[in-house]
Design a protein around this motif. Structure first.
Motif, PDB file in Angstrom:
ATOM      1  N   TYR A 122      17.291   6.708  11.384  1.00 56.87           N
ATOM      2  CA  TYR A 122      16.740   6.246  10.111  1.00 56.87           C
ATOM      3  C   TYR A 122      16.983   4.757   9.888  1.00 56.87           C
ATOM      4  N   PRO A 123      15.979   4.020   9.331  1.00 58.87           N
ATOM      5  CA  PRO A 123      14.629   4.436   8.962  1.00 58.87           C
ATOM      6  C   PRO A 123      13.632   4.030  10.041  1.00 58.87           C
ATOM      7  N   MET A 124      12.640   4.844  10.251  1.00 62.85           N
ATOM      8  CA  MET A 124      11.677   4.564  11.307  1.00 62.85           C
ATOM      9  C   MET A 124      10.687   3.453  10.942  1.00 62.85           C
ATOM     10  N   TRP A 125      10.582   3.128   9.655  1.00 65.09           N
ATOM     11  CA  TRP A 125       9.714   1.996   9.313  1.00 65.09           C
ATOM     12  C   TRP A 125      10.241   0.688   9.899  1.00 65.09           C
ATOM     13  N   SER A 126      11.538   0.626  10.189  1.00 68.22           N
ATOM     14  CA  SER A 126      12.074  -0.594  10.778  1.00 68.22           C
ATOM     15  C   SER A 126      11.636  -0.757  12.231  1.00 68.22           C
ATOM     16  N   TYR A 127      11.132   0.322  12.825  1.00 68.57           N
ATOM     17  CA  TYR A 127      10.565   0.228  14.168  1.00 68.57           C
ATOM     18  C   TYR A 127       9.047   0.052  14.116  1.00 68.57           C
ATOM     19  N   SER A 128       8.394   0.848  13.297  1.00 72.18           N
ATOM     20  CA  SER A 128       6.928   0.762  13.244  1.00 72.18           C
ATOM     21  C   SER A 128       6.484  -0.637  12.819  1.00 72.18           C
ATOM     22  N   GLY A 129       7.319  -1.317  12.028  1.00 70.42           N
ATOM     23  CA  GLY A 129       6.985  -2.676  11.608  1.00 70.42           C
ATOM     24  C   GLY A 129       7.005  -3.688  12.726  1.00 70.42           C
ATOM     25  N   THR A 130       7.595  -3.339  13.875  1.00 71.47           N
ATOM     26  CA  THR A 130       7.652  -4.258  15.016  1.00 71.47           C
ATOM     27  C   THR A 130       6.592  -3.959  16.066  1.00 71.47           C
ATOM     28  N   MET A 131       5.845  -2.864  15.888  1.00 71.75           N
ATOM     29  CA  MET A 131       4.867  -2.467  16.896  1.00 71.75           C
ATOM     30  C   MET A 131       3.694  -3.457  16.939  1.00 71.75           C
TER      31      MET A 131
ATOM     32  N   GLY B 276      10.224  16.588   0.474  1.00 72.54           N
ATOM     33  CA  GLY B 276      11.690  16.598   0.500  1.00 72.54           C
ATOM     34  C   GLY B 276      12.314  15.776   1.607  1.00 72.54           C
ATOM     35  N   TYR B 277      11.558  14.850   2.200  1.00 70.99           N
ATOM     36  CA  TYR B 277      12.078  14.001   3.270  1.00 70.99           C
ATOM     37  C   TYR B 277      12.447  12.620   2.716  1.00 70.99           C
ATOM     38  N   PRO B 278      13.319  11.890   3.404  1.00 70.61           N
ATOM     39  CA  PRO B 278      13.659  10.527   2.984  1.00 70.61           C
ATOM     40  C   PRO B 278      12.582   9.536   3.423  1.00 70.61           C
ATOM     41  N   ASN B 279      12.808   8.287   3.107  1.00 72.86           N
ATOM     42  CA  ASN B 279      11.785   7.262   3.347  1.00 72.86           C
ATOM     43  C   ASN B 279      11.852   6.692   4.762  1.00 72.86           C
ATOM     44  N   ASP B 280      11.361   7.462   5.729  1.00 75.31           N
ATOM     45  CA  ASP B 280      11.186   6.887   7.066  1.00 75.31           C
ATOM     46  C   ASP B 280       9.940   6.023   7.130  1.00 75.31           C
TER      47      ASP B 280
ATOM     48  N   TYR C 191       0.815  -1.217   0.000  1.00 70.41           N
ATOM     49  CA  TYR C 191       0.000   0.000   0.000  1.00 70.41           C
ATOM     50  C   TYR C 191       0.850   1.270   0.000  1.00 70.41           C
ATOM     51  N   PHE C 192       2.144   1.114   0.277  1.00 71.88           N
ATOM     52  CA  PHE C 192       3.020   2.293   0.267  1.00 71.88           C
ATOM     53  C   PHE C 192       3.011   2.987  -1.095  1.00 71.88           C
ATOM     54  N   CYS C 193       2.701   2.255  -2.164  1.00 73.06           N
ATOM     55  CA  CYS C 193       2.666   2.856  -3.499  1.00 73.06           C
ATOM     56  C   CYS C 193       1.592   3.936  -3.608  1.00 73.06           C
ATOM     57  N   LEU C 194       0.635   3.916  -2.699  1.00 67.43           N
ATOM     58  CA  LEU C 194      -0.397   4.957  -2.644  1.00 67.43           C
ATOM     59  C   LEU C 194      -0.160   5.942  -1.516  1.00 67.43           C
ATOM     60  N   GLU C 195       0.139   5.437  -0.325  1.00 69.91           N
ATOM     61  CA  GLU C 195      -0.075   6.255   0.864  1.00 69.91           C
ATOM     62  C   GLU C 195       1.096   7.108   1.336  1.00 69.91           C
ATOM     63  N   ASN C 196       2.347   6.808   0.963  1.00 70.95           N
ATOM     64  CA  ASN C 196       3.445   7.513   1.631  1.00 70.95           C
ATOM     65  C   ASN C 196       4.162   8.549   0.775  1.00 70.95           C
ATOM     66  N   ALA C 197       3.617   8.878  -0.398  1.00 74.16           N
ATOM     67  CA  ALA C 197       4.331   9.786  -1.303  1.00 74.16           C
ATOM     68  C   ALA C 197       4.552  11.176  -0.734  1.00 74.16           C
ATOM     69  N   SER C 198       3.671  11.617   0.154  1.00 71.17           N
ATOM     70  CA  SER C 198       3.767  13.003   0.632  1.00 71.17           C
ATOM     71  C   SER C 198       5.061  13.275   1.386  1.00 71.17           C
ATOM     72  N   GLN C 199       5.668  12.249   2.020  1.00 71.47           N
ATOM     73  CA  GLN C 199       6.947  12.473   2.707  1.00 71.47           C
ATOM     74  C   GLN C 199       8.035  12.848   1.701  1.00 71.47           C
TER      75      GLN C 199
ATOM     76  N   VAL D  98      20.818   0.622   4.515  1.00 71.15           N
ATOM     77  CA  VAL D  98      19.683   0.760   5.433  1.00 71.15           C
ATOM     78  C   VAL D  98      19.559  -0.527   6.234  1.00 71.15           C
ATOM     79  N   LEU D  99      19.604  -0.418   7.537  1.00 71.91           N
ATOM     80  CA  LEU D  99      19.465  -1.594   8.397  1.00 71.91           C
ATOM     81  C   LEU D  99      18.010  -1.747   8.803  1.00 71.91           C
ATOM     82  N   ASN D 100      17.383  -2.819   8.357  1.00 76.45           N
ATOM     83  CA  ASN D 100      16.005  -3.115   8.733  1.00 76.45           C
ATOM     84  C   ASN D 100      16.012  -4.042   9.938  1.00 76.45           C
ATOM     85  N   VAL D 101      15.773  -3.500  11.107  1.00 78.17           N
ATOM     86  CA  VAL D 101      15.830  -4.314  12.320  1.00 78.17           C
ATOM     87  C   VAL D 101      14.541  -5.077  12.570  1.00 78.17           C
ATOM     88  N   SER D 102      13.501  -4.840  11.764  1.00 79.25           N
ATOM     89  CA  SER D 102      12.183  -5.414  12.054  1.00 79.25           C
ATOM     90  C   SER D 102      12.020  -6.835  11.539  1.00 79.25           C
TER      91      SER D 102
END
Length: 550
Positions: free
Chosen positions: A473-482, A225-229, A213-221, A338-342
């Motif tokens: 960075y990247p915060m998705w590696s944390y949110s994926g473990t919540m 001008g922000y990186p892919n958190d 779903y990221f192909c739709l929802e996360n483009a605004s970051q 990028v280290l994905n800890v999740s």
């Protein structure tokens, strides 16, 4: 002599030469056989795959890989947990936390020091980041690990992609904003509604299937001008977490999609198509543009386009440096790994030979085996010039793109740990797509022509490179473990459910402003602040931890 028979004879000779000098050659009855399940779609190889057998002769082991089909990652993992039986190796993807909570994974930290290639794979700081609440390490992230010098040629990440034929038709204009991007696609499609064979173009499609779903929802970051958190934006100066779902840019982005949907530019099947249907659609060459991660489409689609000769019609994709306004610096591409800890490759409690499994992973990271995994067999899949640099002929490249050849011959072990960057020989790239000369020589003519028009030599040049973000960075590696065990985790689950339900409605709405207002109201009822607070605490923790290693 036919090419297939010729290749087989070359391969036989190459195998004989390679294995004659290897001390660890094993008889078939001595080769260990492991099993693996990866909770992502993938292509299985033939049981008699030639390079897999060569690797087995060197390492004394092989692995039967299976992939996700017909389920989500969490559903597939849940089925395994309910049955209580697991493969030897597993990559749970979004189901990794379920596996950990179920006690299905073997702690690896007592073993790591015994396997030098595994130990070398990450730094002490990175290994420590993988420790779970009980202090142990249970999985090894496989990707984005750079050995030696970084060789950035392919942009392996997210972008607004567009076909080269669209850019060529417009004489390669400078496209920097979302409005310019869609304006170009509209004009091209109006002038060229069909492909050469009369098939109607699809101006823009969106992948929304499951976690993609990221192909739709996360483009605004990215537009800001922000990186892919991935789940939030982080102000690099203040370290303050910002919710990209509610910014003015988010409203402008979804408003633009709504406008394009009403014009017939956005594919009406976007919100119902499966991943396989999406890939099949891109492989026809009909789709002019989309947002996606390169790794999510290119390794399948590019080969399909080449095999059909659609590259000659300009159907290959290149990325554009899109932001919400002209003059903004984009961060679609950042240097560094990028280290994905999740999630990552784990060994399950069903594995009866943990040490043998880890030895197999260790051997897969030897340079000899890495070369086989990604370059193939010398004299068959690549040649070596007088300077020791690997290269392929055009015939080798065409053969490597053939689906049947890949199944019978190529064995990447693609979800086991791997490197990008530079080989241990100090000359070659670990993988062909990162070898500068081989990368450029392998490009289709339409991409070469496009790069030349923009003064670029690589996909990365089309975007520019930003420095690696900060230690959070990247915060998705944390949110994926919540999990739902915390207020923030519960809020995240509700937010995801709401976005899956409402964003398609927002894009398709007759009255966008009313639909957006309704969506924001429901979104606010999910208690997003609890989610943001927990993300903020993790940002702070990561920054503090990183300071200990300075």
């Amino acid at each position: 002599m036919k090419r297939k028979k010729f290749v087989s004879l070359l391969l036989l000779a190459a195998m004989t030469t390679a294995l004659a000098g290897t001390q660890s050659v094993k008889a078939d009855d001595e080769i260990k056989e492991f099993t693996a399940f990866f909770a992502v779609p993938g292509a299985e190889i033939n049981d008699d795959n030639e390079i897999q057998q060569m690797i087995a002769e060197i390492t004394g082991a092989k692995c039967k890989e299976t992939w996700l089909t017909g389920q989500t990652a969490q559903e597939a993992v849940g089925t395994l947990i309910a049955g209580g039986e697991y493969p030897d190796f597993i990559e749970g993807n979004e189901g990794t936390t379920q596996l950990y909570d179920a006690g299905a994974l073997v702690a690896l930290d007592d073993y790591i020091d015994n396997y030098p290639n595994i130990k070398e794979f990450l730094t002490e700081e990175e290994w420590d980041k993988l420790r779970q609440d009980d202090g142990h390490i249970y999985w090894i992230p496989q990707f984005s690990n750079i050995y030696g010098e970084e060789k950035a040629t392919t942009h392996n990440d997210e972008a607004f992609w567009i076909q080269t034929r669209v850019l060529e038709w417009a004489d390669y204009p400078e496209i920097h904003t979302m409005d310019q991007y869609f304006d170009l696609i509209e004009k091209y499609n109006e002038a060229n509604p069909e492909m050469e064979d009369g098939t109607a173009n699809i101006p823009y499609t969106i992948l929304c299937d499951d976690w993609r779903y990221f192909c739709l929802e996360n483009a605004s970051q990215f537009l800001d001008g922000y990186p892919n958190d991935g789940c939030v934006m982080v102000d690099p100066e203040t370290l303050e977490v910002i919710d990209y779902n509610t910014t003015p840019t988010a409203k402008a982005y979804f408003g633009k999609l709504n406008e394009e949907f009403k014009k017939g530019i956005v594919d009406p099947e976007s919100f119902t198509q499966t991943y396989d249907e999406y890939i099949a659609k891109l492989s026809t060459g009909r789709v002019l543009g989309m947002i996606d991660q390169w790794w999510d489409f290119a390794y399948t689609v590019n080969d399909a386009l080449k095999q059909q000769g659609l590259d000659k019609q300009g159907c290959n994709y290149v990325p554009l440096p899109i932001t919400i306004e002209e003059g903004m610096k984009n961060q679609w591409h950042n240097s560094g790994g990028v280290l994905n800890v999740s999630s990552g490759l784990a060994i399950t409690t069903s594995c009866e030979d943990v040490e043998g499994a880890l030895q197999f992973v260790n051997d897969l990271l030897s340079q000899e085996v890495l070369d086989l995994r990604y370059w193939g067999v010398e004299g068959v899949d690549y040649e070596v010039d007088e300077n020791g640099e690997y290269y392929r002929t055009e015939e080798m490249r065409m053969t490597a793109a053939d689906t049947a050849y890949k199944a019978s011959h190529i064995c990447n072990y693609s979800y086991f740990p791997q490197y990008s960057g530079t080989s241990r020989d100090g000359i070659n790239a670990m993988q062909p797509q990162f070898q500068p000369k081989e990368f450029y020589d392998s490009l289709c003519d339409d991409v070469k022509k496009c790069f030349a028009a923009y003064g670029a030599e690589t996909y990365v040049d089309m975007l520019g490179t930003s420095e690696a973000p900060g230690p959070w960075y990247p915060m998705w590696s944390y949110s994926g473990t919540m999990t739902t065990n915390t207020p923030g985790g519960m809020a995240r689950l509700k937010i995801d459910e709401i976005k899956h339900e409402y964003l398609p409605k927002v894009v398709m709405a007759d009255d966008f402003d009313s639909a957006w207002e309704e969506y924001m109201g429901v979104y606010d009822s999910c208690d997003p602040q609890s989610f943001l607070d927990e993300i903020q605490a993790e940002v702070n923790r990561r920054v503090e931890e990183a300071a200990k290693y300075q």
